[in-house]
Design an enzyme around this catalytic site. Sequence first.
Site, PDB file in Angstrom:
ATOM      1  N   HIS A 185       0.813  -1.211   0.000  1.00  9.60           N
ATOM      2  CA  HIS A 185       0.000   0.000   0.000  1.00  9.60           C
ATOM      3  C   HIS A 185       0.855   1.273   0.000  1.00  9.60           C
ATOM      4  O   HIS A 185       0.334   2.346  -0.255  1.00  9.60           O
ATOM      5  CB  HIS A 185      -0.981   0.000   1.185  1.00  9.60           C
ATOM      6  N   ASP A 215       0.203  -7.649   1.740  1.00 13.34           N
ATOM      7  CA  ASP A 215       0.578  -6.239   1.799  1.00 13.34           C
ATOM      8  C   ASP A 215       2.095  -6.065   1.763  1.00 13.34           C
ATOM      9  O   ASP A 215       2.665  -5.235   2.471  1.00 13.34           O
ATOM     10  CB  ASP A 215      -0.003  -5.565   3.045  1.00 13.34           C
ATOM     11  N   GLY A 288       3.647   6.945   7.870  1.00 18.95           N
ATOM     12  CA  GLY A 288       5.004   6.973   7.334  1.00 18.95           C
ATOM     13  C   GLY A 288       5.853   5.820   7.827  1.00 18.95           C
ATOM     14  O   GLY A 288       6.886   5.497   7.251  1.00 18.95           O
ATOM     15  N   ASN A 289       5.432   5.152   8.923  1.00 19.14           N
ATOM     16  CA  ASN A 289       6.172   3.998   9.446  1.00 19.14           C
ATOM     17  C   ASN A 289       5.970   2.744   8.598  1.00 19.14           C
ATOM     18  O   ASN A 289       6.771   1.807   8.674  1.00 19.14           O
ATOM     19  CB  ASN A 289       5.745   3.672  10.874  1.00 19.14           C
ATOM     20  N   SER A 290       4.909   2.696   7.820  1.00 22.12           N
ATOM     21  CA  SER A 290       4.615   1.482   7.050  1.00 22.12           C
ATOM     22  C   SER A 290       5.781   1.096   6.154  1.00 22.12           C
ATOM     23  O   SER A 290       6.344   1.922   5.438  1.00 22.12           O
ATOM     24  CB  SER A 290       3.367   1.683   6.194  1.00 22.12           C
ATOM     25  N   LEU A 345      -8.845 -21.867  -8.764  1.00 27.25           N
ATOM     26  CA  LEU A 345      -9.672 -22.704  -9.630  1.00 27.25           C
ATOM     27  C   LEU A 345      -9.594 -22.259 -11.079  1.00 27.25           C
ATOM     28  O   LEU A 345      -9.742 -23.074 -11.996  1.00 27.25           O
ATOM     29  CB  LEU A 345     -11.123 -22.682  -9.144  1.00 27.25           C
ATOM     30  N   GLY A 346      -9.368 -20.978 -11.300  1.00 22.94           N
ATOM     31  CA  GLY A 346      -9.213 -20.492 -12.666  1.00 22.94           C
ATOM     32  C   GLY A 346     -10.510 -20.174 -13.355  1.00 22.94           C
ATOM     33  O   GLY A 346     -10.612 -20.299 -14.582  1.00 22.94           O
ATOM     34  N   VAL A 347     -11.531 -19.762 -12.574  1.00 20.52           N
ATOM     35  CA  VAL A 347     -12.806 -19.362 -13.162  1.00 20.52           C
ATOM     36  C   VAL A 347     -13.291 -18.105 -12.448  1.00 20.52           C
ATOM     37  O   VAL A 347     -12.881 -17.807 -11.332  1.00 20.52           O
ATOM     38  CB  VAL A 347     -13.881 -20.460 -13.017  1.00 20.52           C
ATOM     39  N   LEU A 349     -16.865 -16.436 -11.067  1.00 20.85           N
ATOM     40  CA  LEU A 349     -18.177 -16.939 -10.683  1.00 20.85           C
ATOM     41  C   LEU A 349     -19.182 -15.808 -10.533  1.00 20.85           C
ATOM     42  O   LEU A 349     -18.825 -14.670 -10.238  1.00 20.85           O
ATOM     43  CB  LEU A 349     -18.080 -17.705  -9.362  1.00 20.85           C
TER      44      LEU A 349
END
Length: 447
Positions: A185, A215, A288-290, A345-347, A349
């Site tokens: 982020h 993250d 700012g610490n992130s 699964l590659g779909v 839904l």
Amino acid sequence: MYYNDEKTGVGHNQNGWHSPDPRQPESGAGQPAETSFRYSPDLSYHNRTGPPVAYGESRALPQRPVKKRGIGAGLVAIMLVLSLAGGALGGGVATLYLHSRNIPVEAAGAYIPAVAAYTPPAAEPNPVLRTYEQDVIYAAEKASASVVEITVNTQVRGFFGMRESEGAGSGVILSQDGYIVTNYHVIESGGEIVVRTEDGAEFEAEIIGVDPQTDLAVIKIEASSLPPVEIADSDAVRVGQLAVAIGNPLGTLGGTVTHGIVSAMDREITIDGQQMRLMQTSAAVNPGNSGGGLFDANGHMIGVVNAKGGGVNIEGLGFAIPSNIVRQVTRDLIAVGYVTGRPELGVSLVQADTPQAAAYHRFFGTGVFVHSVIRENGLMAGDRIVAIRGEEVTQTTQVSEAVQASQVGDVIPMTVERDGEIIEVDALVGEHIPESVRESIPQPDDM
């Protein structure tokens, strides 16, 4: 709530940054406490004019050392909401204690970019007797050089046209040749990313890989002989041990050191709808610490700071991504650009709870339908998933849970309705590959 001071641009809540207004009643006296979680960096400290910068475009920077550029202090807090029942914490801290726990560590430079098995080093033979203060000093002196300031310059459209918005965060050096871990982020807005090291040198960075689920992101600068962090085994961390946070609060105070303890392990926190398991600390964490590091008494990284708790009368709620997760994710991002081994699964839904909703997608009836197929797995567009392993399916979450409980290569027995006929299908679970990475992988027709 948080506000911005019109004169200084510094964000604060209605009672100041940390101290509650003594004139206001306690939360238990008719004023219910409010708790929320938010990412700690601010991505809009000030705006400046200048030509737009395309995502990923390089811009020449001065040679080191470079004078520090000023960063304004206007804050736009990213609030992340989760109810939490709080309690009062008490207890003293011994002024002298024996630091005899030798947590296995790994020099990050030793495994970047290679993906190698982790072998803990031998324990140090003679534990040293140190005061609490000496432990904080030792950790700060050992780890500070491995923490960097990150500035993100982004082009945004305003009422008067395009303008450049500048935000800030932190990062931790993984290797001598410039790999750095930070939070997703912090850099997700794109634009020009500038890294400032402890000695004042500035470098433009490129994004190597991102993982929104944890993250985390890896960026790289063109540099050499950087001081990589040593990474501890977070599974060996114990509640109550010293925790030292080093980062760039407010985007202007790089290298700031705060300390506390590890308050809890394995906290299940929901941020932006994403469930995460994080380490909790009482060390002060601010915007700012992130992306900065959380360190033990030996200056070894036990986590990457990514969130803080906020609300009326809320203090001492910081959170960090455990270092073992950081190690695994960054290795994969550097090696292949995504986190390997995640089932998919590659779909896509669609959940149609009414005939009208189904008709909108050109389906008949109600239920969970396969809208499109990303890769061959036994299912087809238009299939209605009736049951999984004999259990009736009425929600898309049931399919997601079944997939997440599987491993790549497993098959999930499904009952589906296809063209008015009920049939049995073994749906193959594949590996999740982000679309941005998938597009860069050569396809059979391209070979």
